[in-house]
Design a protein around this motif. Structure first.
Motif, PDB file in Angstrom:
ATOM      1  N   THR A 181       0.628  -1.240   0.002  1.00  0.00           N
ATOM      2  CA  THR A 181      -0.027   0.001   0.035  1.00  0.00           C
ATOM      3  C   THR A 181       0.685   1.167  -0.022  1.00  0.00           C
ATOM      4  OG1 THR A 181      -1.686   1.390   1.156  1.00  0.00           O
ATOM      5  CG2 THR A 181      -0.034  -0.013   2.663  1.00  0.00           C
ATOM      6  N   TRP A 182       0.332   2.190  -0.779  1.00  0.00           N
ATOM      7  CA  TRP A 182       1.019   3.610  -0.585  1.00  0.00           C
ATOM      8  C   TRP A 182       0.471   4.206   0.918  1.00  0.00           C
ATOM      9  CZ3 TRP A 182       3.385   7.113  -3.695  1.00  0.00           C
ATOM     10  CH2 TRP A 182       3.812   6.635  -4.826  1.00  0.00           C
ATOM     11  N   PHE A 183       1.431   4.997   1.634  1.00  0.00           N
ATOM     12  CA  PHE A 183       1.216   5.362   2.791  1.00  0.00           C
ATOM     13  C   PHE A 183       1.767   6.788   3.045  1.00  0.00           C
ATOM     14  CE2 PHE A 183       2.243   5.104   7.524  1.00  0.00           C
ATOM     15  CZ  PHE A 183       1.019   4.590   7.923  1.00  0.00           C
ATOM     16  N   ASN A 184       1.218   7.530   3.594  1.00  0.00           N
ATOM     17  CA  ASN A 184       1.420   9.068   3.862  1.00  0.00           C
ATOM     18  C   ASN A 184       1.274   9.232   5.180  1.00  0.00           C
ATOM     19  OD1 ASN A 184       1.369  11.879   3.850  1.00  0.00           O
ATOM     20  ND2 ASN A 184      -0.590  11.918   3.634  1.00  0.00           N
ATOM     21  N   PRO A 185       2.322   9.215   5.891  1.00  0.00           N
ATOM     22  CA  PRO A 185       2.406   9.689   7.294  1.00  0.00           C
ATOM     23  C   PRO A 185       2.646  11.268   7.416  1.00  0.00           C
ATOM     24  CG  PRO A 185       4.517   8.762   7.039  1.00  0.00           C
ATOM     25  CD  PRO A 185       3.604   8.716   5.729  1.00  0.00           C
ATOM     26  N   SER A 186       1.913  11.865   6.810  1.00  0.00           N
ATOM     27  CA  SER A 186       2.236  13.279   6.656  1.00  0.00           C
ATOM     28  C   SER A 186       1.208  14.157   6.707  1.00  0.00           C
ATOM     29  CB  SER A 186       3.129  13.546   5.241  1.00  0.00           C
ATOM     30  OG  SER A 186       3.445  14.962   5.261  1.00  0.00           O
ATOM     31  N   TYR A 187       0.463  14.672   5.478  1.00  0.00           N
ATOM     32  CA  TYR A 187      -0.469  15.529   5.700  1.00  0.00           C
ATOM     33  C   TYR A 187      -1.903  14.956   5.693  1.00  0.00           C
ATOM     34  CZ  TYR A 187      -0.505  13.953   0.661  1.00  0.00           C
ATOM     35  OH  TYR A 187      -0.445  13.199  -0.501  1.00  0.00           O
ATOM     36  N   VAL A 188      -2.743  15.679   6.726  1.00  0.00           N
ATOM     37  CA  VAL A 188      -3.894  15.165   7.289  1.00  0.00           C
ATOM     38  C   VAL A 188      -5.162  16.228   6.535  1.00  0.00           C
ATOM     39  CG1 VAL A 188      -5.385  15.078   9.405  1.00  0.00           C
ATOM     40  CG2 VAL A 188      -2.951  14.452   9.430  1.00  0.00           C
ATOM     41  N   TRP A 189      -6.260  15.594   6.140  1.00  0.00           N
ATOM     42  CA  TRP A 189      -7.057  16.450   5.572  1.00  0.00           C
ATOM     43  C   TRP A 189      -7.928  17.359   6.861  1.00  0.00           C
ATOM     44  CZ3 TRP A 189     -12.900  14.312   5.253  1.00  0.00           C
ATOM     45  CH2 TRP A 189     -13.509  15.043   4.638  1.00  0.00           C
ATOM     46  N   THR A 190      -7.901  18.552   6.381  1.00  0.00           N
ATOM     47  CA  THR A 190      -8.446  19.476   7.373  1.00  0.00           C
ATOM     48  C   THR A 190     -10.090  18.950   7.849  1.00  0.00           C
ATOM     49  OG1 THR A 190      -9.386  20.838   5.477  1.00  0.00           O
ATOM     50  CG2 THR A 190      -7.333  21.458   6.503  1.00  0.00           C
ATOM     51  N   GLY A 191     -10.841  18.176   7.068  1.00  0.00           N
ATOM     52  CA  GLY A 191     -12.202  17.838   7.448  1.00  0.00           C
ATOM     53  C   GLY A 191     -12.041  16.498   8.168  1.00  0.00           C
ATOM     54  N   SER A 192     -10.858  16.012   8.543  1.00  0.00           N
ATOM     55  CA  SER A 192     -10.855  14.479   9.244  1.00  0.00           C
ATOM     56  C   SER A 192     -11.358  15.050  10.821  1.00  0.00           C
ATOM     57  CB  SER A 192      -9.588  14.014   9.248  1.00  0.00           C
ATOM     58  OG  SER A 192      -8.444  14.974   9.724  1.00  0.00           O
ATOM     59  N   ASP A 193     -11.792  13.909  11.192  1.00  0.00           N
ATOM     60  CA  ASP A 193     -12.260  13.884  12.601  1.00  0.00           C
ATOM     61  C   ASP A 193     -10.990  14.333  13.458  1.00  0.00           C
ATOM     62  OD1 ASP A 193     -14.808  13.124  12.140  1.00  0.00           O
ATOM     63  OD2 ASP A 193     -14.575  11.032  12.413  1.00  0.00           O
ATOM     64  N   VAL A 194      -9.915  13.803  12.937  1.00  0.00           N
ATOM     65  CA  VAL A 194      -8.414  14.001  13.725  1.00  0.00           C
ATOM     66  C   VAL A 194      -8.182  15.384  13.855  1.00  0.00           C
ATOM     67  CG1 VAL A 194      -6.020  13.846  13.792  1.00  0.00           C
ATOM     68  CG2 VAL A 194      -7.541  11.656  13.128  1.00  0.00           C
ATOM     69  N   PHE A 195      -8.332  16.124  12.768  1.00  0.00           N
ATOM     70  CA  PHE A 195      -8.144  17.520  12.870  1.00  0.00           C
ATOM     71  C   PHE A 195      -8.993  18.414  13.480  1.00  0.00           C
ATOM     72  CE2 PHE A 195      -7.141  21.801  10.841  1.00  0.00           C
ATOM     73  CZ  PHE A 195      -6.027  22.080  11.478  1.00  0.00           C
ATOM     74  N   LYS A 196     -10.155  17.823  13.030  1.00  0.00           N
ATOM     75  CA  LYS A 196     -11.540  18.735  13.708  1.00  0.00           C
ATOM     76  C   LYS A 196     -11.230  18.501  15.308  1.00  0.00           C
ATOM     77  CE  LYS A 196     -14.173  19.620  10.208  1.00  0.00           C
ATOM     78  NZ  LYS A 196     -14.271  21.087   9.942  1.00  0.00           N
ATOM     79  N   ALA A 197     -10.834  17.426  15.810  1.00  0.00           N
ATOM     80  CA  ALA A 197     -10.742  17.394  17.275  1.00  0.00           C
ATOM     81  C   ALA A 197      -9.566  18.265  17.749  1.00  0.00           C
ATOM     82  CB  ALA A 197     -10.550  15.818  17.611  1.00  0.00           C
ATOM     83  N   ALA A 198      -8.425  18.220  16.930  1.00  0.00           N
ATOM     84  CA  ALA A 198      -7.290  19.079  17.284  1.00  0.00           C
ATOM     85  C   ALA A 198      -7.760  20.617  17.261  1.00  0.00           C
ATOM     86  CB  ALA A 198      -6.413  19.081  16.301  1.00  0.00           C
ATOM     87  N   GLU A 199      -8.501  21.061  16.195  1.00  0.00           N
ATOM     88  CA  GLU A 199      -9.032  22.393  16.297  1.00  0.00           C
ATOM     89  C   GLU A 199      -9.883  22.864  17.357  1.00  0.00           C
ATOM     90  OE1 GLU A 199      -9.405  24.138  11.786  1.00  0.00           O
ATOM     91  OE2 GLU A 199     -10.799  22.584  12.394  1.00  0.00           O
ATOM     92  N   ALA A 200     -10.607  21.814  17.876  1.00  0.00           N
ATOM     93  CA  ALA A 200     -11.501  22.166  18.984  1.00  0.00           C
ATOM     94  C   ALA A 200     -10.912  22.204  20.459  1.00  0.00           C
ATOM     95  CB  ALA A 200     -12.460  20.777  19.146  1.00  0.00           C
ATOM     96  N   ASP A 201      -9.775  21.531  20.461  1.00  0.00           N
ATOM     97  CA  ASP A 201      -8.900  21.894  21.820  1.00  0.00           C
ATOM     98  C   ASP A 201      -7.957  23.087  21.450  1.00  0.00           C
ATOM     99  OD1 ASP A 201      -9.669  19.520  22.711  1.00  0.00           O
ATOM    100  OD2 ASP A 201      -7.861  18.267  21.907  1.00  0.00           O
ATOM    101  N   MET A 202      -7.461  23.250  20.302  1.00  0.00           N
ATOM    102  CA  MET A 202      -6.788  24.660  20.200  1.00  0.00           C
ATOM    103  C   MET A 202      -7.827  25.889  20.277  1.00  0.00           C
ATOM    104  SD  MET A 202      -3.855  24.125  19.461  1.00  0.00           S
ATOM    105  CE  MET A 202      -3.414  25.536  18.851  1.00  0.00           C
ATOM    106  N   HIS A 203      -9.085  25.586  19.769  1.00  0.00           N
ATOM    107  CA  HIS A 203      -9.917  26.624  20.008  1.00  0.00           C
ATOM    108  C   HIS A 203     -10.259  27.101  21.398  1.00  0.00           C
ATOM    109  CE1 HIS A 203     -13.235  29.581  18.968  1.00  0.00           C
ATOM    110  NE2 HIS A 203     -13.811  29.045  19.943  1.00  0.00           N
ATOM    111  N   ALA A 204     -10.586  25.949  22.311  1.00  0.00           N
ATOM    112  CA  ALA A 204     -10.538  26.023  23.928  1.00  0.00           C
ATOM    113  C   ALA A 204      -9.132  26.863  24.591  1.00  0.00           C
ATOM    114  CB  ALA A 204     -10.816  24.473  24.413  1.00  0.00           C
ATOM    115  N   CYS A 205      -8.249  26.625  23.598  1.00  0.00           N
ATOM    116  CA  CYS A 205      -7.119  27.222  24.216  1.00  0.00           C
ATOM    117  C   CYS A 205      -6.496  28.336  23.483  1.00  0.00           C
ATOM    118  CB  CYS A 205      -5.800  26.047  24.281  1.00  0.00           C
ATOM    119  SG  CYS A 205      -6.006  24.862  25.518  1.00  0.00           S
ATOM    120  N   ARG A 224      -1.583  17.859  19.609  1.00  0.00           N
ATOM    121  CA  ARG A 224      -0.041  17.720  19.793  1.00  0.00           C
ATOM    122  C   ARG A 224       0.325  16.946  18.652  1.00  0.00           C
ATOM    123  NH1 ARG A 224       1.190  18.945  24.809  1.00  0.00           N
ATOM    124  NH2 ARG A 224      -0.448  19.001  26.587  1.00  0.00           N
ATOM    125  N   TYR A 225      -0.182  16.682  17.681  1.00  0.00           N
ATOM    126  CA  TYR A 225       0.265  15.934  16.387  1.00  0.00           C
ATOM    127  C   TYR A 225       1.096  16.947  15.695  1.00  0.00           C
ATOM    128  CZ  TYR A 225      -3.086  11.894  17.011  1.00  0.00           C
ATOM    129  OH  TYR A 225      -3.694  10.904  17.821  1.00  0.00           O
TER     130      TYR A 225
END
Length: 795
Positions: A181-205, A224-225
């Protein structure tokens, strides 16, 4: 530092306060041993005491070498691999490849056509759904490279599902094939649950004071990613107005004009390049980005490393046989590119390639999407590096020769197509880190007819694939191109091509299947065997393959093969012995496994192997140094001059060895060794060539050890084997470069396994022995006795 991070990280306002956040209190402290021998990755906790990442990011990396069996310990080191890459989200012709059942059917077709590897893009969840209709997708697949962006790195792609992945892997393995498989441990889609959760924590801070963000964020926060700036007033100044894109429109016009890069001036792959800062209004801070203004994971973050390794462990446990790392030279570490420091590279190695090797016990490969850079193999500890930039002439050379039907320059043109595989093999034996070369040729549409000729090829692709594979490439056939001139290399862009789905069952070539079956069982056609062009008449291309070089834990067989292809539309005959001088042919042992005489109809090819020639050893001195320039007065008893091969003094390594054998003592001459200049290392270019000087007997201790672009190889003889019984028996493991860590490879021959088991059981073995290097240790034992050398009786 500064009030705002500019493109180069300087203060836009001339102030000196820090603006960048090191985002996790258990800061990743990476220790990188800059040698091919060992990499130890550790993490320091808040107290500075080293501790492993969860689940396990303390990785120990051994240099790669093959075992005694044909093809070596690692599956990708045997010959005959022809893979096919498919994408779930392309507008593909039949057969469709958008579900597990589709892919199982397609794997069956590949098996019939002689292919042995199915590579998918990609196994993990990119957020894209089943089907290629863009209107039903959360974003256009092409905006983020057809499924490479991360939605959830450890979850299955939506067209497959977890059950589908398991079913597909079982089906592919049952067919005696591999799945990658191709594998990209680099760029995360802004619409992902991962980044949405990151933004929520950042917004709180968002109101956290400067320097207090790390204390504000939850320990397990995905924020923290990523690498964040401190609050900088709404514009990070990598480029005025550069902001987070919409989830449904991830590729802005500016980024599209920048070929998909995040559109700031500093981004890129040059030594002075740096990632971009992209402003995120939800966080009121900026994140680091390289691709399409999407947030990039930070390999200096222990949380990101753990996330990547948990995903890798999951896919390895699912049975994935290999990972193609997407552009690893563009991964981020702290506030820059990882490639720009040893610490950064060490962090990437520990998080990815070392972890793949350790968790899979050497069963899963790591390939890199890095172009025309064989040195990346050793640097990033990957198992294969990729040939050919998009407009590289060598990427289309073989096709040009085929379509030219054997013109005057056809033989030289075909050989241009092997520049990179020759360079990669040279790098493997120069550095003793055994990465192979893989290639993705641009192919013609099925049933291409040759303009202006009778079109005797059912498809030019069959001949191109056969020739490319026979030369030693691990082949991935992916793309076709309609209506362009192969000689116009500016048109050869992968991303404007269409996926190639083979010739179909009716057009499947039994000759390809026969070739790959033969290569899989032939030492001569291993991916690490040497290659040299062979003399042939105009319109016929022939090459020699030679399993020549003994490595620390694999004795080469000397197996020698010949492959010949007819580029004309009239029959020709080629004989195995036509490839060699009578002086070389007089040294053959063994017997051919296929007929020596090859009758080649127009457009066809044939092959044989089985006769053996002497094998060769890389000369090393007592200190373990193998960059030895031997000449009269410095270790060599005879200077036989610089060799040329078919009139050319710039030759492949195999051609150098054959030149010496032509004048060897067994042939009535004087040559017993060769000193070579690695031209790529000397020139800083990719040529695949060496300069070669004949030598008689040599004394390693007297040779010049101070020129790292030279090496000396010695013909292995009975007398040599008597002087070096342990190396001659292939009983010792890989050669260790100096370093403080004892690292035990996973696969060694039985004798070495017993030695290793004893060392693991001992609490008192001497680490000083490993500083000497294996070769120096061996010579010390031979000259002085075991107990007078570092390590004593344990050694």
């Amino acid at each position: 530092q500064g009030s705002r991070p500019s493109a180069f990280g300087h203060s836009a306002a001339g102030q000196s306060r820090p603006c960048f956040l090191h985002q996790s209190r258990p800061t990743a402290a990476m220790l990188y041993v800059a040698s091919a021998a060992a990499v130890c990755i550790g993490v320091a906790d808040a107290s500075g005491v080293a501790s492993p990442h969860p689940p396990n990011t303390t990785a120990f990396l051994a240099p790669r070498a093959a075992s005694a069996r044909s093809g070596g310990a690692y599956w990708w080191q045997r010959g005959g691999w022809n893979g096919r890459t498919v994408n779930f989200f392309s507008k593909a012709p039949d057969p469709a490849t958008q579900s597990a059942e589709d892919l199982k059917t397609y794997a069956d077709q590949l098996k019939r056509e002689g292919s042995s590897v199915l590579t998918i893009q990609a196994v993990y969840d990119s957020g894209l759904k089943k089907g290629s209709d863009e209107s039903g997708q959360p974003y256009k697949p092409g905006d983020l490279w057809g499924g490479l962006a991360i939605n959830d790195l450890g979850a299955a792609a939506l067209p497959l599902g977890d059950a589908g992945v398991s079913d597909l892997v079982s089906h592919v393995h049952a067919a005696d094939m591999k799945i990658m498989t191709w594998f990209n441990p680099s760029y995360v889609w802004t619409g992902s649950d991962v980044f949405k959760a990151a933004e929520a924590d950042m917004h709180a801070c968002r109101d956290a004071a400067e320097g207090a963000l790390s204390d504000c964020l939850p320990e397990e926060s995905p924020a923290r990613y990523f690498k964040w700036s401190e609050p900088c007033g709404g514009d990070c100044w990598s480029r005025h107005g550069l902001q987070r894109p919409k989830d449904a429109e991830p590729l802005s016009a500016e980024d599209a004009d920048a070929d998909g890069y995040t559109s700031c001036q500093s981004v890129g792959d040059k030594p002075e390049s740096r990632p971009c800062w992209v402003y995120d209004p939800a966080a009121d801070r900026c994140y680091m980005s390289t691709w399409a203004s999407q947030p990039s994971g930070d390999f200096a973050s222990d949380r990101w490393v753990a996330y990547v390794q948990q995903a890798l462990a999951h896919w390895i446990n699912q049975g994935i046989d290999g990972f193609v790392l997407d552009a690893p030279n563009m991964y981020i570490w702290q506030d820059t590119y990882a490639r720009l420091s040893d610490d950064g590279v060490g962090a990437v190695v520990g998080a990815t390639t070392a972890f793949i090797r350790e968790h899979s016990k050497g069963k899963s490969a790591s390939f890199s999407e890095t172009y025309m850079a064989p040195g990346y193999g050793r640097q990033y500890q990957v198992d294969a590096t990729l040939a050919g930039e998009f407009d590289w002439a060598g990427g289309t050379a073989i096709a040009e020769a085929i379509l030219g039907q054997g013109g005057a320059a056809a033989n030289a043109t075909v050989d241009d197509g092997f520049t990179y595989v020759d360079a990669a093999v040279n790098e493997a034996y120069r550095t003793r880190f055994y990465a192979i070369a893989w290639q993705r040729p641009v192919l013609l549409p099925p049933n291409t007819q040759v303009p202006g000729h009778e079109g005797f090829y059912p498809s030019a692709n069959v001949a191109q694939i056969a020739i490319t594979s026979a030369g030693g490439y691990f082949l991935e056939t992916e793309f076709i191109k309609t209506g362009w001139d192969f000689a116009d290399h500016s048109q050869a862009w992968w991303w404007t091509s269409s996926p190639w789905f083979g010739e179909g069952a009716k057009g499947a070539s039994t000759s390809l299947g026969q070739l790959y079956h033969f290569m899989a069982t032939s030492d001569a056609f291993r991916t690490l065997s040497l290659r040299a062009p062979a003399p042939a008449s105009q319109g016929t291309y022939a090459m020699i393959r030679y399993d020549a070089v003994n490595t620390a834990d694999r004795a080469a067989s000397g197996d020698t093969g010949v492959f010949a292809a007819n580029l004309l539309n009239t029959p020709v005959t080629y004989d195995f012995h036509d490839a060699f001088s009578k002086e070389v042919a007089g040294q053959f042992g063994g017997s051919l496994s296929r007929p020596a005489s090859m009758h080649l109809d127009g457009g066809n090819f044939d092959f044989t192997a089985g006769l053996t020639l002497p094998t060769w050893d890389l000369l090393a001195n007592a200190a373990g140094g193998s960059s030895l320039n031997c000449y009269p007065g410095r270790g060599a008893d005879a200077d036989l001059g610089q060799y040329d091969y078919d009139g050319d003094k710039h030759m492949t390594l195999a051609a150098c060895f054959l030149s010496c054998l032509h004048n060897s003592k067994a042939a009535g001459g004087e040559c017993a060794s060769v000193t070579i200049l690695w031209e790529d290392a000397a020139l800083g270019q990719v040529t695949g060539r060496v300069s070669c000087w004949g030598r008689g007997d040599v004394d390693a201790e007297a040779c010049n050890p101070d020129e790292d672009t030279y090496s000396t190889f010695v013909i292995r003889s009975e007398a040599w084997a008597k002087r070096h019984p342990y190396l001659a028996a292939g009983r010792l493991g890989p050669t260790w470069a100096p370093g403080p860590f004892f690292v035990m490879p996973h696969r060694l021959q039985p004798t070495a396994d017993r030695v290793a088991a004893g060392l693991r059981a001992s609490a008192t073995y001497s680490s000083s022995a490993w500083h000497m290097g294996e070769t120096g240790l061996l010579q010390c034992i031979e000259r002085r006795g075991a107990r007078s050398c570092p390590g004593g009786g344990v050694t």
